[in-house]
Design an enzyme around this catalytic site. Structure first.
Site, short mmCIF file in Angstrom:
data_model
loop_
_atom_site.label_atom_id
_atom_site.label_comp_id
_atom_site.label_asym_id
_atom_site.label_seq_id
_atom_site.Cartn_x
_atom_site.Cartn_y
_atom_site.Cartn_z
CB THR A 118 -0.93 -0.05 1.26
OG1 THR A 118 -0.04 0.15 2.31
CG2 THR A 118 -1.86 -1.11 1.12
CB ALA A 152 5.07 5.76 -2.35
CB VAL A 153 8.17 1.83 -3.12
CG1 VAL A 153 9.14 0.62 -3.87
CG2 VAL A 153 9.10 2.94 -3.00
NE ARG A 184 -1.14 1.62 9.59
CZ ARG A 184 -0.86 2.24 8.38
NH1 ARG A 184 -1.60 2.85 7.88
NH2 ARG A 184 0.54 2.14 7.93
NE ARG A 188 19.47 0.79 -0.92
CZ ARG A 188 18.99 1.87 -0.52
NH1 ARG A 188 19.64 3.01 -0.18
NH2 ARG A 188 17.82 1.99 -0.90
CB CYS A 206 15.77 6.82 -5.76
SG CYS A 206 15.83 8.00 -4.36
N GLY A 227 10.25 11.72 -2.80
CA GLY A 227 11.37 10.84 -2.41
C GLY A 227 11.53 10.44 -0.87
CE LYS A 231 20.64 5.98 2.40
NZ LYS A 231 19.12 6.20 2.56
CG HIS A 267 15.14 12.16 -6.92
ND1 HIS A 267 14.04 12.91 -6.34
CD2 HIS A 267 15.49 11.31 -6.06
CE1 HIS A 267 13.94 12.15 -5.15
NE2 HIS A 267 14.58 11.28 -4.99
#
Lengths: 349, 349
Positions: free
Chosen positions: A12, A14-15, A41, A104, A132, A163, A218, A248
């Site tokens: 649910t 954004a990504v 939830r 990562r 990103c 973002g 990053k 971006h």
């Protein structure tokens, strides 16, 4: 090939929503079932998809997730740290493609932009999806690195509100409205450190001891790992939040080991998968959030020989951070793993 | 000293208004009279000032302007090219401080940021005021250059709509409103090449043969001239319009000839006139348009040792482009010329 059972944790968000979209629109492998997992939830809610029907969100459990062939984690780092390794553990676990930063920088865990280092996924069960900003920039840098050999990189970013998630996007829109309506001189801020409407904030993620932010580091750390460069390979970044909604932008100066050839550079970018060369200055065509938003390809333009350094190019990049910077990249990782035999249906084994 | 007769041509424009404000608020020399000159369209209109009373705009003529001791030109390059030299010609002409780009690159005409090269104004009648982006950035770069010796500079800009004039600012505000109200998905654009609301436009001023825009090359050309650097001194810039109202921001990587010392750099910036060091990351203090707008000082922060180059610093700068980038700089030029005896009352001679 036998169709795959695919799971998304955090469907649910954004990504998560964009991953569903990519699976519907651009995924090259057959899908038997799509299972969506959420917290208490959201469990029980239904999500309507065009390709997979109306799906009820299941309460997440490691055991349910393990039943899938591949699971996309679109959740925060703490959740990934707690569950990712349990989901993929053993021969009967699922391949996990994690969007958080949890794994990562861990040795042995591939950090993947499929157009660059898909081969590192071979035989792996847990894959990290990059930040990103890094993923978008490297789409342009990699083809040029192949030609001329990258020696240093300097980046300044123009990062959209979304973002930082939907609440940040809402804060930008509501705040902008309140200023335009004359309700307030300066917008309220709750999620951002300062009001973003008609402002810029040169601060994304936590400050590090060296004065850079984690977002900036990053880019340094992930560029090195994804491109297979030395642990001290010189990359620097200034990361700035600006009042845009999505996509971006990045201003990049890339220095190379060998002389640069603009014609060859342009050709390489034109041919690079996932890149759209938008560089026709006479007709006012260059990368912009307005045109890059919602696009799978990263726009690259303003390509020119840098006038301050020998063997250097300067260019502007704009990419949808929810697609190339997250959802699309994750789905392309899965595709690459299907191709190299690392991801297949457990039913067919 | 005998008070001066001061003139402003283009007093109703954005920069002209700010020049009046600076003359009222921060000017150190005594003013006998302030005369405002305009076109037929604005002549006869009255402008109310707190310090100089209610002033009727006079129709511009070279002869009237010549009667002043100093004239600020806040008009376009074509107007300056046509009139500036006639206004300052001969012993009875006025000192002219020109805000346009008409004379910036002409040999023998000083291009001045008073904190940097005020001495070049001595005995001159026509002075060029620099491009706003350059003036703002150099406020930070100059004190560091004094310490370590600048060897190269890379800049990426975040430029406000009002840098392109009031109609551009209006277009941003109206366009943003139309998008937020749901009247349009994408704002209309007439003055900008593309819609600016929730977008960025990596294109300011005309494209040059080398792929840079004129705005970008201005930073290169003007940095060289103002700082007295070689004609081929390496400076590169990417200039980007973003949806902010006022105050330009700049991400700068400056390389130096000698090793950099962060403590010394910080001290130099703290002590530099016209600079405010806003660099307290623990308390989330860094340069932003929100805080730099309307301020005479240029904010400098995010100061750190650059990790990609030896002997290099990286920092973020934010300054009001109508003040430091135009009006304030022009008034400070006049002050400097009063101090070095180049500007005095003709009545007193």
């Amino acid at each position: 090939m036998a169709p795959l059972n695919v799971g998304i944790v955090g469907a649910t968000g954004a990504v998560g929503k964009e991953i569903i979209g990519c699976l519907e629109k651009c995924c090259s492998f057959p899908i038997d079932s799509l299972r969506l997992f959420g917290s208490k939830r959201s469990a029980g809610r239904k999500i309507d998809t065009s390709k997979f029907g109306n799906i009820t969100i299941e309460l997440f459990s490691e055991d349910s997730a393990r039943e899938c062939d591949v699971v996309f984690l679109a959740v925060d780092g703490d959740f990934s740290r707690a569950h990712a390794e349990n989901i993929c553990k053993g021969d009967d676990g699922a391949i996990v493609i994690d969007n958080s930063s949890a794994f990562r920088y861990k040795e042995g865990i591939p950090l993947v932009v499929p157009e660059i280092n898909a081969e590192t996924t071979k035989g792996k069960k847990l894959i990290a999806n990059p930040n990103c900003t890094t993923a978008i920039g490297l789409m342009a840098v990699w083809p040029l690195h192949q030609l001329f050999g990258l020696s240093k990189m300097v980046m300044s970013t123009y990062q959209a509100a979304s973002g930082a998630g939907q609440p940040c996007m809402d804060e930008l829109m509501e705040g902008t409205r309140s200023v335009l309506n004359g309700e307030r001189d300066v917008a309220e801020n709750k999620v951002f450190a300062h009001p973003l409407p008609f402002n810029v904030i040169p601060h994304i993620d936590k400050f590090q001891d060296n004065g850079y932010t984690k977002e900036e580091m990053k880019v340094t750390w992930e560029t090195r790992k994804i491109c297979g460069l030395a642990d001290d390979f010189p990359v620097s970044c200034t990361a700035v939040r600006i009042p845009t909604a999505r996509a971006h932008s990045e201003s990049i100066v890339a220095l190379f080991d060998t002389p640069v050839d603009i014609v060859a550079a342009r050709k390489a970018l034109e041919e690079a998968p996932g890149v759209k060369l938008v560089d026709d200055i006479e007709n006012l065509k260059y990368p912009m959030p307005l045109t890059a938003t919602g696009q799978y390809d990263v726009e690259v333009g303003r390509l020119r020989r840098n006038i301050a350094f020998d063997n250097a190019l300067e260019f502007f990049v704009c990419g949808d951070q929810l697609l190339r910077g997250a959802a699309l990249n994750a789905v392309l990782v899965a595709e690459a793993m299907v191709k190299n035999g690392s991801l297949k249906s457990k039913n067919a084994m």
